[in-house]
Write a protein that holds these residues in place. Structure first.
Motif, PDB file in Angstrom:
ATOM      1  N   GLU A   1     -12.477  13.002   1.610  1.00  0.00           N
ATOM      2  CA  GLU A   1     -12.537  11.574   1.996  1.00  0.00           C
ATOM      3  C   GLU A   1     -11.215  10.902   1.663  1.00  0.00           C
ATOM      4  O   GLU A   1     -10.660  11.101   0.582  1.00  0.00           O
ATOM      5  CB  GLU A   1     -13.686  10.885   1.254  1.00  0.00           C
ATOM      6  N   GLN A   2     -10.683  10.161   2.628  1.00  0.00           N
ATOM      7  CA  GLN A   2      -9.376   9.518   2.452  1.00  0.00           C
ATOM      8  C   GLN A   2      -9.530   8.005   2.305  1.00  0.00           C
ATOM      9  O   GLN A   2     -10.349   7.405   2.973  1.00  0.00           O
ATOM     10  CB  GLN A   2      -8.493   9.799   3.677  1.00  0.00           C
ATOM     11  N   ASP A   3      -8.723   7.409   1.443  1.00  0.00           N
ATOM     12  CA  ASP A   3      -8.668   5.952   1.332  1.00  0.00           C
ATOM     13  C   ASP A   3      -7.539   5.474   2.240  1.00  0.00           C
ATOM     14  O   ASP A   3      -6.360   5.680   1.943  1.00  0.00           O
ATOM     15  CB  ASP A   3      -8.376   5.544  -0.127  1.00  0.00           C
ATOM     16  N   LEU A   4      -7.918   4.857   3.368  1.00  0.00           N
ATOM     17  CA  LEU A   4      -6.913   4.511   4.379  1.00  0.00           C
ATOM     18  C   LEU A   4      -6.002   3.380   3.918  1.00  0.00           C
ATOM     19  O   LEU A   4      -4.960   3.130   4.491  1.00  0.00           O
ATOM     20  CB  LEU A   4      -7.614   4.169   5.698  1.00  0.00           C
TER      21      LEU A   4
ATOM     22  N   LYS B   1      -2.972   5.726   1.419  1.00  0.00           N
ATOM     23  CA  LYS B   1      -2.935   7.092   1.971  1.00  0.00           C
ATOM     24  C   LYS B   1      -2.231   8.058   1.018  1.00  0.00           C
ATOM     25  O   LYS B   1      -1.195   7.740   0.455  1.00  0.00           O
ATOM     26  CB  LYS B   1      -2.235   7.068   3.329  1.00  0.00           C
ATOM     27  N   THR B   2      -2.836   9.235   0.893  1.00  0.00           N
ATOM     28  CA  THR B   2      -2.278  10.250  -0.011  1.00  0.00           C
ATOM     29  C   THR B   2      -1.096  10.960   0.657  1.00  0.00           C
ATOM     30  O   THR B   2      -0.951  10.955   1.885  1.00  0.00           O
ATOM     31  CB  THR B   2      -3.339  11.332  -0.326  1.00  0.00           C
TER      32      THR B   2
ATOM     33  N   MET C   1       0.100  16.025   6.350  1.00  0.00           N
ATOM     34  CA  MET C   1      -0.666  16.755   7.363  1.00  0.00           C
ATOM     35  C   MET C   1      -0.685  16.054   8.720  1.00  0.00           C
ATOM     36  O   MET C   1      -0.914  16.656   9.746  1.00  0.00           O
ATOM     37  CB  MET C   1      -2.103  16.987   6.854  1.00  0.00           C
ATOM     38  N   ASN C   2      -0.449  14.726   8.720  1.00  0.00           N
ATOM     39  CA  ASN C   2      -0.367  14.007   9.998  1.00  0.00           C
ATOM     40  C   ASN C   2       0.826  13.052   9.946  1.00  0.00           C
ATOM     41  O   ASN C   2       0.651  11.833   9.917  1.00  0.00           O
ATOM     42  CB  ASN C   2      -1.663  13.237  10.273  1.00  0.00           C
ATOM     43  N   PRO C   3       2.042  13.618   9.907  1.00  0.00           N
ATOM     44  CA  PRO C   3       3.245  12.795   9.729  1.00  0.00           C
ATOM     45  C   PRO C   3       3.517  11.858  10.907  1.00  0.00           C
ATOM     46  O   PRO C   3       4.134  10.820  10.752  1.00  0.00           O
ATOM     47  CB  PRO C   3       4.365  13.834   9.582  1.00  0.00           C
TER      48      PRO C   3
END
Ligand SMILES: N[C@@H](CCC(=O)N[C@@H](CSO)C(=O)NCC(=O)O)C(=O)O
Length: 219
Positions: free
Chosen positions: A34-37, A40-41, A47-49
């Protein structure tokens, strides 16, 4: 060891739910990240540059981005069960056309419903229902868009069903009144575990959208 699969996702995202349905249909186990938008980590950015968005599927260290591209990747990487696209090129083109239609219309019009007011919201509601009616016509009397089994277009569209309650609550309208056959199709698909375990609770999504509206000063 088997495949290392990780999903970088945001729980409420209909795009993430598409990939969750596809992975469940294929029986692929994955780690859930789970990502905190809002914060962002480095992993997500690495992974999605290009878009630095969710969702990202990381398969043995290699990232795939854009939900419909990821679903096609999943279909090709795990071929042994549950084909999500027809082998016939023309039928495949039709499936891709309607999934693209969902991508172009349903997310943007749904978002317009909860981020606008008065006449803007009214026109978004009308366009939204018109789009759903086109999909309802395409489905016709088939069990799924691609025929007898759940496929690419179903995977593209079904996640939005758990956002319908939020759209209806904020837009003060009833989708089932206009598109009874489409809602019946959604409810029937929810009886499949791959769908029911991938879609979020409509009330939880609605509460999230109300909170977002407050943050945007719309409520
Ligand atoms: N076309 C892409 C959309 C992904 C997306 O909008 N992700 C959003 C959250 S879900 O609405 C996102 O990551 N937003 C974070 C940001 O824009 O900063 C796809 O199909 O995967």
């Amino acid at each position: 060891a088997g495949d290392q699969v990780t999903l970088l996702n945001f729980w409420a995202s209909p795009f993430g739910m598409r990939v969750r349905i596809a992975l469940a249909e294929k029986g692929v186990k994955y780690e859930y990240g789970e990502q905190d938008l809002r914060n962002k980590t480095a992993l997500l950015l690495q992974m999605n540059p290009v878009h630095s968005k969710i969702l990202v599927l990381v398969h043995n260290g290699k990232p795939a981005c854009e939900s419909l591209i990821i679903v096609q990747y999943i279909n090709e990487a795990w071929k042994d069960k549950a084909p999500l696209l027809p082998s016939d090129p023309y039928q495949g083109a039709l499936s891709r056309f309607w999934a693209d239609f969902v991508d172009k219309k349903i997310y943007d019009l749904g978002r317009k419903i909860w981020t606008t007011k008065r006449e803007d919201q009214e026109s978004a509601k009308k366009d939204f229902i018109d789009s759903l009616k086109l999909l309802e016509g395409e489905l016709g009397d088939k069990p799924y868009f691609g025929g007898d089994t759940l496929g690419y277009v179903d995977v593209a569209l079904l996640p939005f069903y758990c956002w319908f309650y939020a759209y209806e609550t904020i837009g003060n309208f009833n989708i089932e009144a206009d598109c009874p056959k489409l809602i019946a199709y959604c409810k029937r698909c929810l009886q499949k575990e791959s769908v029911s375990k991938s879609l979020e609770d409509p009330q939880k999504v609605s509460d999230f959208v109300v909170m977002m509206r407050k943050k945007l000063g719309l409520e």
